[in-house]
Design an enzyme around this catalytic site. Structure first.
Site, mmCIF file in Angstrom:
data_model
loop_
_atom_site.group_PDB
_atom_site.id
_atom_site.type_symbol
_atom_site.label_atom_id
_atom_site.label_comp_id
_atom_site.label_asym_id
_atom_site.label_seq_id
_atom_site.Cartn_x
_atom_site.Cartn_y
_atom_site.Cartn_z
ATOM 1 N N SER A 110 11.179 12.684 -1.401
ATOM 2 C CA SER A 110 10.300 11.948 -0.507
ATOM 3 C C SER A 110 9.833 12.860 0.642
ATOM 4 C CB SER A 110 11.020 10.695 -0.008
ATOM 5 O OG SER A 110 10.138 9.804 0.602
ATOM 6 N N GLU A 112 2.882 4.120 -7.519
ATOM 7 C CA GLU A 112 3.256 4.209 -6.111
ATOM 8 C C GLU A 112 2.161 4.908 -5.316
ATOM 9 O OE1 GLU A 112 6.029 7.109 -4.448
ATOM 10 O OE2 GLU A 112 6.722 7.516 -6.486
ATOM 11 N N HIS A 124 9.691 3.870 -5.460
ATOM 12 C CA HIS A 124 9.634 5.204 -4.888
ATOM 13 C C HIS A 124 11.053 5.755 -4.693
ATOM 14 C CE1 HIS A 124 8.602 8.410 -2.025
ATOM 15 N NE2 HIS A 124 9.510 7.898 -1.212
#
Length: 289
Positions: free
Chosen positions: A141, A232, A262
């Site tokens: 991320s 996403e 995610h």
């Protein structure tokens, strides 16, 4: 990769109806940090030796299996504002247990330390590890964003990692960017992304390649594996970043999951899809896949 068990489906539902609306709420980051610390316990997996040391200018969590084959510098996720090596041990330790020494720096977080603080901390750690010999690089991320930007500088330095693994990095941190067409994100929302841009980007130029890795150059790029979820918000970022790295000669593979949130990898130990994804990523980092 897709949900195949009730645990995977439960993960998707909890993300959609629990995590997404909660993260969209404008609570202070300090509240979220406290909640995360309470919810997560840093308990080392059997067979791993965990210690804390310093890498670059920051403290780092170092998880070492009995016979490590390589060292991985991993940048943890958390919206550039949350998380730590402790909170993400549930993601990194399964890969370490596969035979990889994981070094996870406790880089500075926004809003107290906006860009470029986190990037500078991760780059300093990478340069120190690179000086010791061959290594691997990765991140999830927000940490994937940091790792991608660090990779560009390491290529310019002439000290690239052997391989790179990224989980759903944001490649373009321009607050004015439009939402991707057809995005159906189970976790991330527009209000959350706008808040991150305000607190982490903090008025910096989004065209800076240290901030938005899509703006960076990757000449001589090593092999890269990218995981993301189909639909996403950051799926398009992953595809565009992969193309950018391929322009530099890299062999880049993008693996997409259907029906998972995610960075579902953080659910390792609770969702088989997360366990499988981390096993694949560890095999790639070791050069076995």
């Amino acid at each position: 990769m897709e949900p195949t068990t009730w645990q995977d489906r439960a993960l998707a539902l909890s993300a959609r109806f629990g995590a997404k609306p909660a993260l969209a709420a404008p609570l202070p980051w300090s509240v979220w940090r406290s909640a995360v610390q309470i919810a997560v316990r840093d308990t080392a997996r059997p067979g791993l030796h965990v210690e804390w040391g310093r890498i670059g200018s920051r403290e780092a969590r170092i998880a070492t299996p009995r016979d490590p084959v390589e060292t991985v510098l991993w940048c943890h996720g958390g919206c550039f504002t949350l998380g730590s090596p402790r909170t993400h041990a549930r993601l990194t330790d399964p890969m370490a247990a596969a035979g990889l020494r994981f070094v996870v720096p406790n880089y500075r977080l926004a809003p107290e330390h906006p860009f470029p603080a986190g990037y500078e901390d991760c780059l300093a750690a990478a340069r120190e590890i690179a000086a010791q010999g061959p290594f691997l690089l990765g991140g999830d991320s927000a940490g994937g964003t940091l790792a991608a930007s660090v990779l560009a500088q390491l290529l310019a330095d002439g000290t690239p990692p052997l391989r790179v693994a990224l989980i759903a990095p944001a490649a373009d941190l321009d607050p004015a960017r439009p939402d991707p067409t057809g995005a159906r994100d189970l976790v991330l929302s527009r209000p959350l992304l706008e808040r991150i841009a305000r607190d982490y980007v903090a008025g910096a130029n989004p065209a800076d390649p240290r901030l938005s890795p899509l703006r960076a150059d990757y000449p001589g790029c090593p092999p890269v594996l990218i995981h993301c979820s189909h639909g996403e918000i950051l799926e398009e970022d992953c595809d565009r970043l992969a193309d950018r790295m391929r322009d530099g000669g890299g062999q880049v593979t993008v693996e997409k999951a259907a029906g998972l949130p995610h960075a579902w990898h953080i659910a390792a130990g609770r969702a088989p899809a997360a366990d499988a994804a981390l096993a694949q990523m560890a095999a790639f980092l070791k050069g076995d896949a």
